[in-house]
Design a protein around this motif. Structure first.
Motif, mmCIF file in Angstrom:
data_model
loop_
_atom_site.group_PDB
_atom_site.id
_atom_site.type_symbol
_atom_site.label_atom_id
_atom_site.label_comp_id
_atom_site.label_asym_id
_atom_site.label_seq_id
_atom_site.Cartn_x
_atom_site.Cartn_y
_atom_site.Cartn_z
ATOM 1 N N MET A 1 0.644 -1.086 -0.002
ATOM 2 C CA MET A 1 0.022 -0.003 0.167
ATOM 3 C C MET A 1 0.795 1.152 0.110
ATOM 4 N N VAL A 2 1.962 1.158 0.715
ATOM 5 C CA VAL A 2 2.970 2.369 0.679
ATOM 6 C C VAL A 2 3.240 2.744 -0.852
ATOM 7 N N LEU A 3 3.658 1.506 -1.506
ATOM 8 C CA LEU A 3 4.180 1.826 -3.006
ATOM 9 C C LEU A 3 3.181 2.396 -3.691
ATOM 10 N N ILE B 1 -8.479 -0.929 -3.131
ATOM 11 C CA ILE B 1 -7.713 -2.072 -3.017
ATOM 12 C C ILE B 1 -7.265 -2.783 -1.565
ATOM 13 N N TRP B 2 -7.324 -1.927 -0.605
ATOM 14 C CA TRP B 2 -7.062 -2.513 0.688
ATOM 15 C C TRP B 2 -8.262 -3.517 1.022
ATOM 16 N N SER B 3 -9.428 -3.194 0.471
ATOM 17 C CA SER B 3 -10.369 -4.242 1.037
ATOM 18 C C SER B 3 -10.466 -5.275 -0.028
ATOM 19 N N TRP B 4 -9.749 -5.258 -1.284
ATOM 20 C CA TRP B 4 -9.740 -6.341 -2.281
ATOM 21 C C TRP B 4 -8.434 -7.235 -1.517
ATOM 22 N N LEU B 5 -7.658 -6.888 -0.931
ATOM 23 C CA LEU B 5 -6.466 -7.510 -0.383
ATOM 24 C C LEU B 5 -7.072 -8.230 0.953
ATOM 25 N N ARG B 6 -7.944 -7.863 1.693
ATOM 26 C CA ARG B 6 -8.255 -8.318 2.915
ATOM 27 C C ARG B 6 -9.705 -9.145 2.655
ATOM 28 N N VAL B 7 -10.105 -9.247 1.676
ATOM 29 C CA VAL B 7 -11.466 -9.816 1.328
ATOM 30 C C VAL B 7 -11.494 -11.373 1.567
ATOM 31 N N GLY B 8 -10.124 -12.213 1.495
ATOM 32 C CA GLY B 8 -9.968 -13.386 1.557
ATOM 33 C C GLY B 8 -10.389 -14.125 0.308
#
Length: 251
Positions: free
Chosen positions: A1-3, A17-24
Motif C-alpha cells: 500500500m505504501v508503494l 484495493i485495501w479491501s480487495w487485499l483483505r477480502v479473503g
C-alpha cells in the motif's frame, strides 16, 4: 500500500484495493479463508499488485549500484528473474537474498541456482547457452526453446490427438494448428530450427495415426499420407522455422 500511494492519490481507489487485499478467498470446500498477507491466489488484480511490489526490488538493486559494484545486471519478468554477473556470483546472490529478506520474500530453493553461461540456463521458457560456433569456431550465445517447453507443447498436442478422436479431420487439424501457432511464433526468432523439425515430425505422426485409424487402415500411414498430402490437408508447416499455410487445403 505504501508503494501504491506513491502513484495513486485517490483515497477511494486505495481503500478499494485495501479491501480487495483483505477480502479473503474460498477454499476447495467453499469455506471462507482470510488473507493475513499477500494477495489472493488467482485474483485478477494479483499479477498487477505483485509487479508493483517486486518493482521495489528492481529499484533498490539499481539504487545501490549493484550493476557497477558487483558487475551484476538484474533482469526480471513478474516473479521470474535472472542475474548476469561479470564478478563473483555469490556476492550478487547474497545481495539478492538480503533485499528479498527485507521484503519478506524468499527465493525458490529448487528453482534458484548459480550456473556458468557455458552450462546454460532457462529463463521464460528459453534456454540460453554459450558455445562454439560450428562454422566460425568462435564462442557465441545461442537461444533455444527449453526442454521443458518442448515437452509441454507435445503433451498438450498428445492430450487431444488420440487416434480414435471422434472429430472430423478439419477440426482435428485445426485444433493442432491452433495449439502450435502461438508456440512457434514465440520461439521463431531463436535458434529453434531443430526443435521445430522435431515438433513437425511429432505432429505429422499424430495426424497419420488418426487418419489411418479413421479409415481402418493398417500400418503407420507413411505411404498413404506423405508429408505433402498432410500439408495439402491444412496441417501446419513449421519445419523451416516459419509457419507456412497450404494454399489448396483439401476439403
Amino acid at each position: 500500500m505504501v508503494l501504491l500511494r506513491e502513484r495513486i492519490a485517490d483515497g477511494n481507489v486505495l481503500r478499494l484495493i485495501w479491501s480487495w487485499l483483505r477480502v479473503g478467498y474460498l477454499d476447495e470446500r467453499g469455506a471462507h479463508r482470510r488473507t493475513p498477507q499477500g494477495v489472493p491466489q488467482g485474483s485478477p488484480i494479483s499479477p498487477l499488485l505483485s509487479n508493483v511490489y517486486l518493482n521495489l526490488l528492481d529499484r533498490v538493486w539499481e539504487r545501490r549500484g549493484y550493476p557497477e559494484k558487483l558487475g551484476a545486471k538484474l533482469y526480471r519478468y513478474c516473479d521470474d528473474m535472472v542475474i548476469l554477473c561479470r564478478g563473483n556470483p555469490k556476492a550478487a546472490y547474497q545481495a539478492l537474498e538480503a533485499i528479498l529478506r527485507r521484503m519478506d520474500l524468499t527465493l525458490h530453493p529448487e528453482k534458484t541456482r548459480i550456473a556458468r553461461v557455458d552450462e546454460g540456463f532457462d529463463f521464460l521458457s528459453f534456454h540460453f547457452v554459450r558455445r562454439r560456433s560450428p562454422t566460425t569456431g568462435k564462442r557465441s550465445f545461442y537461444i533455444f526453446p527449453s526442454k521443458e517447453s518442448q515437452k509441454r507443447v507435445r503433451e498438450n498436442i498428445r492430450s487431444f490427438t488420440h487416434r480414435r478422436a471422434p472429430v472430423e479431420p478439419e477440426a482435428f487439424i485445426g485444433r493442432i494448428n491452433e495449439a502450435v501457432r502461438g508456440w512457434v511464433n514465440y520461439f521463431q526468432h531463436t535458434n529453434a530450427s531443430e526443435a521445430f523439425r522435431r515438433l513437425q515430425r511429432f505432429i505429422n505422426l499424430r495426424v497419420r495415426r488418426y487418419l489411418s485409424q479413421r479409415h481402418r487402415e493398417r500400418g503407420s500411414g507413411w505411404r498413404r499420407y506423405p508429408n505433402r498430402q498432410l500439408y495439402a490437408m491444412g496441417v501446419i508447416y513449421i519445419g523451416s522455422g516459419r509457419i507456412r499455410y497450404a494454399t489448396n487445403a483439401a476439403r
